[in-house]
Structure formats: C-alpha cells, structure tokens
Scaffold this motif. Structure first.
Motif, PDB file in Angstrom:
ATOM      1  N   MET A 239       7.034  16.895 -24.198  1.00  0.00           N
ATOM      2  CA  MET A 239       6.536  15.524 -24.223  1.00  0.00           C
ATOM      3  C   MET A 239       5.187  15.410 -23.524  1.00  0.00           C
ATOM      4  O   MET A 239       4.399  14.512 -23.821  1.00  0.00           O
ATOM      5  N   GLY A 240       4.943  16.323 -22.586  1.00  0.00           N
ATOM      6  CA  GLY A 240       3.668  16.309 -21.879  1.00  0.00           C
ATOM      7  C   GLY A 240       2.478  16.551 -22.788  1.00  0.00           C
ATOM      8  O   GLY A 240       1.333  16.254 -22.417  1.00  0.00           O
ATOM      9  N   ILE A 241       2.719  17.085 -23.992  1.00  0.00           N
ATOM     10  CA  ILE A 241       1.631  17.315 -24.941  1.00  0.00           C
ATOM     11  C   ILE A 241       1.206  16.013 -25.612  1.00  0.00           C
ATOM     12  O   ILE A 241       0.023  15.804 -25.887  1.00  0.00           O
ATOM     13  N   ALA A 242       2.191  15.141 -25.871  1.00  0.00           N
ATOM     14  CA  ALA A 242       1.927  13.942 -26.668  1.00  0.00           C
ATOM     15  C   ALA A 242       1.923  12.643 -25.868  1.00  0.00           C
ATOM     16  O   ALA A 242       1.318  11.661 -26.306  1.00  0.00           O
ATOM     17  N   VAL A 243       2.595  12.613 -24.726  1.00  0.00           N
ATOM     18  CA  VAL A 243       2.716  11.357 -23.961  1.00  0.00           C
ATOM     19  C   VAL A 243       1.587  11.279 -22.928  1.00  0.00           C
ATOM     20  O   VAL A 243       1.516  12.118 -22.014  1.00  0.00           O
ATOM     21  N   PRO A 244       0.695  10.300 -23.040  1.00  0.00           N
ATOM     22  CA  PRO A 244      -0.445  10.186 -22.115  1.00  0.00           C
ATOM     23  C   PRO A 244      -0.024  10.060 -20.650  1.00  0.00           C
ATOM     24  O   PRO A 244      -0.695  10.594 -19.760  1.00  0.00           O
ATOM     25  N   TYR A 245       1.083   9.325 -20.406  1.00  0.00           N
ATOM     26  CA  TYR A 245       1.525   9.130 -19.020  1.00  0.00           C
ATOM     27  C   TYR A 245       1.872  10.466 -18.354  1.00  0.00           C
ATOM     28  O   TYR A 245       1.484  10.711 -17.203  1.00  0.00           O
ATOM     29  N   LEU A 246       2.579  11.335 -19.079  1.00  0.00           N
ATOM     30  CA  LEU A 246       2.930  12.643 -18.532  1.00  0.00           C
ATOM     31  C   LEU A 246       1.693  13.527 -18.375  1.00  0.00           C
ATOM     32  O   LEU A 246       1.598  14.306 -17.430  1.00  0.00           O
ATOM     33  N   GLN A 247       0.755  13.408 -19.296  1.00  0.00           N
ATOM     34  CA  GLN A 247      -0.493  14.160 -19.179  1.00  0.00           C
ATOM     35  C   GLN A 247      -1.252  13.752 -17.912  1.00  0.00           C
ATOM     36  O   GLN A 247      -1.838  14.599 -17.226  1.00  0.00           O
ATOM     37  N   LYS A 248      -1.219  12.445 -17.626  1.00  0.00           N
ATOM     38  CA  LYS A 248      -1.881  11.941 -16.417  1.00  0.00           C
ATOM     39  C   LYS A 248      -1.196  12.486 -15.169  1.00  0.00           C
ATOM     40  O   LYS A 248      -1.868  12.892 -14.213  1.00  0.00           O
ATOM     41  N   LEU A 249       0.147  12.513 -15.183  1.00  0.00           N
ATOM     42  CA  LEU A 249       0.884  13.035 -14.023  1.00  0.00           C
ATOM     43  C   LEU A 249       0.587  14.513 -13.794  1.00  0.00           C
ATOM     44  O   LEU A 249       0.508  14.976 -12.648  1.00  0.00           O
ATOM     45  N   GLN A 250       0.425  15.278 -14.882  1.00  0.00           N
ATOM     46  CA  GLN A 250       0.148  16.704 -14.754  1.00  0.00           C
ATOM     47  C   GLN A 250      -1.184  16.978 -14.064  1.00  0.00           C
ATOM     48  O   GLN A 250      -1.377  18.040 -13.474  1.00  0.00           O
ATOM     49  N   LYS A 251      -2.093  15.999 -14.121  1.00  0.00           N
ATOM     50  CA  LYS A 251      -3.412  16.172 -13.509  1.00  0.00           C
ATOM     51  C   LYS A 251      -3.482  15.629 -12.090  1.00  0.00           C
ATOM     52  O   LYS A 251      -4.524  15.739 -11.444  1.00  0.00           O
ATOM     53  N   GLU A 252      -2.385  15.039 -11.603  1.00  0.00           N
ATOM     54  CA  GLU A 252      -2.395  14.416 -10.273  1.00  0.00           C
ATOM     55  C   GLU A 252      -1.960  15.348  -9.158  1.00  0.00           C
ATOM     56  O   GLU A 252      -1.776  14.914  -8.029  1.00  0.00           O
ATOM     57  N   GLY A 253      -1.759  16.613  -9.475  1.00  0.00           N
ATOM     58  CA  GLY A 253      -1.412  17.582  -8.444  1.00  0.00           C
ATOM     59  C   GLY A 253       0.018  17.451  -7.961  1.00  0.00           C
ATOM     60  O   GLY A 253       0.947  17.232  -8.740  1.00  0.00           O
TER      61      GLY A 253
END
Length: 443
Positions: A93-107
C-alpha cells in the motif's frame, strides 16, 4: 576450532552483547513453550487426525512456519503469520497510498506510525483467520468428542480471543527481541518454529530409509546434498554485483588533507528481494486451490492439480510467479533514481557514466541483469523440494531442501551473525581507541 572458541569467549566477555543473546534465547524459549498450550476445551490426545492432515501440502508448510502449533490446536496456532501478511499489505500500500508514502519519509516517527497501522491491520486479519481456523478444525480431522465443552458461542468467543492474543503476544516478543535482543525478532520466531519440526522430520526420513532400500548410504547422500543446497543458498543471499564509484575529492576523517579520486562501490545484491517473492507467490498459490471445492468438474480438476505442492503444474506456476515478483519487489525496494541523486549530491560518479539520469538508467540496467539469474536461482530453490521428493524423500524432510523454510533459516542466521560481528567490531574499535594499538583490547 580454536578461533571459534576464542570468538565465543570474546562474545561472553562483552556484557551488553551477552545480555542481548541471553534475552533473545529466553524470549524464544517462552515462544516455544506457549506454542505447546492447546486451546481450552480441546482434548490434546485426540489431535492425531489434524497432525496427519498437516504433514504435507500447503497445510504442512503452514504448520512448519508455526513450529507445529497449527497441528496442536495451540493458542499460538496462527503464529506470527498474520503479522507478516499485514506487513506485506502495508508495504504494498505504501506504493499507492500518499499518506503511507509521507510516513515513510518522516524517519523514526513515521516508522512508528507505520508499525502501529501494521498492528491494527494484524488484528483485523486475525478477526477473519481465527474463526476460519476454528470452523475448519472438524474437517481437518478433529472428532466431535475432542471438543470437551462443545462448539457453542462460548467456545468460539474464547478461542478467537486466545488465538488473537497468541499472535499479538508473538508479535510483542518479536519486537522485544528486535529492540532489546540480537537479530530481527519476527524472523527469528519464524526460524525457531521451522527448526522445531526439523528433528521429527529427519527422524521420519531416517526411519523410512532404514525400512526401505538405501539405508544409511542414502541418508548420508541426502545430508551431503542438503549441505550443498545450504551452501548454494548462502551464495544466493550474500552474492553482490559491485558498481565502482569514484569521488573527485573526499576528506579523510581526522586529517586535513583531501584525497583525490577515492574509489568505492555500490553493492547490488543478486537477490535484492530476499524471500519476499516466495511469500507473495505462496500467498497467490492458495487461490487456485480454492477451486478444488467447486461443483464444476473441470474447475475442480484444475483446483486439485494446484493443491499438491509437489505436483508439476503447481511448481511451474509457482516458479513463474517467483520470477515475476522478484522483478516487482526489487523495483519497489531499490530506488535507483534516489541512489543516483544521492551519489550526485555527494560528489560521486560511476566512471564513464554521466551523473543524474544516465547513472540511474545504468544502475537500473545492471540491477535488471543481475535480478534475472537471481530470480531463476530463487525459483529453482523454491521448487527443489518437489524435485527431491521424486527420489523417495519424505515430504516433511523435503521442505528443508529449499523453498521459504531454508531461505528464511539461512537469511536469518546470516543477519544475526552479522549483527553479532558488528558488536564485536565496534567493541574492538573502542578498545583500540582507549588502550592504544599495541595493547590488549579492554572489554
């Protein structure tokens, strides 16, 4: 041998590392003890039918991942697998869901939120899997007399609650091992579960060989082949393609002078995706097997063909899916564009390749080329148990010749040893800094 004993002594001298290892072993023992506790209301002496049904096939593989708890109707019957399923779903889901993508970049803060989402998703999966497991118990060979209190609402409610608690407890143990112990806790729990059925599987194979043609000679040959397969698995896990990188100017730490033309390399693994392609493919292989329950004769025949994990068509489709998922998972986990940008910002470049897009394209091309032999080798190891069974090897012992079981054991063992080695090197480095290069290291 002397070097090994010396290394063990060095490990034992380091208090922090010693405590981590003791804690890890202790929590794994707790996990194995919990796996022996049957669900309340089920007579453990009447589980022979369930044990027979889970000796081979897909159920046998699931039973191996839970360390035999699945066949014992234990409170840990579902093991850590629902958490693994939730982790895979969140990762995809981290590939398609913007919210998870944002969390992945927050350290670190983002990682904690993702872990929390994974935990809640695990519970949601358990709410589906736990009742399914309980409902299927009679069809898996448990007689009605084994249910001492019947199969009423009280039994289902308490059992679902205990199965959910068991998986959550296993998840907690795994996280504690990762945080306070040594190695990846979740992977270690899966590995210890697989190892738990190793002695019984080997004894079953030994008994079979001694009672048939071959005897001790065939057992010896099988053990030699098994070690060769382990050696090949280690090569697959550790093999890398080194991409040479050159830096125009780099400052040596602790020194004023600059070093021109310093050379390093980017290691691209032959198998960057690990065992994830096998896990993805294994999950999809459950779908064709559902067709075996169809009333249509043709559909049912196709479904039956895909329920035999040692059958031809099952393994052909299994191997193709593994190759496809190897490329898919490598593409989403190895960001060649980001690697090229980081390299450019750091003043590095691949000799003969322009920084930026050309470097990203070059890395992507090399990664695609090394992934092909890696995926083919991974697929071969995954279907190797089916090949081994053609030579009269028992299915329970054959799963240790490849597939997810062997690769998990090899990968987890290597990762744990690397972490232990890192602790030793760090302590050795600190000792040299404190005591001087010509003195003994102070532990």
């Amino acid at each position: 041998m002397k070097k090994f004993i010396s290394t063990v002594q060095d490990i034992w001298k380091i208090e922090e590392l010693r405590n981590k290892i003791i804690l890890t072993l202790g929590l794994m023992v707790v996990y194995r003890l919990a796996a022996q506790l049957p669900l309340p209301g089920i007579d453990p002496t009447q589980l022979t039918g369930l044990a027979n049904k889970t000796q081979d096939g897909l159920l046998g593989l699931l039973n191996a991942f839970t360390g035999g708890a699945f066949a014992k109707a234990s409170v840990m019957a579902l093991g850590i697998m629902p958490y693994i399923s939730a982790s895979i779903v969140v990762q995809l889901m981290g590939i398609a869901v913007p919210y998870l993508q944002k969390l992945q970049k927050e350290g670190e803060s983002g990682r904690k939120k993702i872990n929390q989402i994974t935990r809640w998703l695990t519970i949601a999966i358990l709410i589906i899997q736990a009742p399914t497991y309980l409902i299927s118990l009679p069809s898996l060979g448990i007689p009605e007399s084994a249910f001492l209190l019947g199969t009423g609402p009280l039994f289902y409610f308490s059992s679902i609650l205990l199965l959910t608690t068991g998986t959550v407890f296993a998840m907690w143990l795994g996280e504690k091992i990762t945080d306070k112990g040594i190695g990846n806790g979740i992977s270690l729990l899966i590995m210890i579960g697989i190892i738990a059925i190793f002695p019984s599987s080997f004894m079953q194979e030994t008994t079979s060989r001694l009672n048939s043609n071959g005897g001790l000679i065939m057992i010896l040959i099988e053990v030699v082949v098994w070690f060769l397969v382990i050696f090949a698995s280690v090569l697959l896990v550790t093999a890398v393609r080194k991409i040479q990188v050159q830096y125009a100017r780099r400052t040596v730490a602790g020194n004023i002078q600059d070093v021109a033309g310093a050379r390093q390399y980017i290691p691209l693994k032959l198998n960057s995706s690990g065992v994830m392609p096998i896990i993805f493919a294994q999950a999809l292989m459950f779908v064709p097997g559902l067709m075996a329950n169809s009333e249509n004769g043709t559909i049912k025949a196709i479904g039956v063909a895909f329920t035999d994990i040692f059958g031809l068509w099952y393994n052909v489709l299994f191997a193709v899916l593994i190759i496809i998922f190897s490329y898919f998972y490598t593409a989403i986990t190895i960001p060649t564009n980001k690697m090229a940008d980081d390299l450019k910002r750091g003043g590095g470049f691949v000799p003969g390749i322009r920084p930026g897009k050309e470097t990203a394209d070059y890395l992507d091309t090399i990664l695609s080329r090394v992934t092909l032999p890696g995926s083919l080798f991974l697929a071969f190891l995954a279907i190797l148990p089916a090949i081994i069974t053609q030579f009269g090897v028992q299915p329970g012992w054959a799963i240790f010749y490849g597939g997810t079981s062997l690769l998990i054991m090899v990968g987890v063992a290597i990762d744990t040893l690397q972490q232990i080695n890192a602790h030793l090197l760090n302590r050795h480095y600190d000792g040299l800094m404190k005591a001087g290069s010509k003195r003994k290291v102070a532990y």
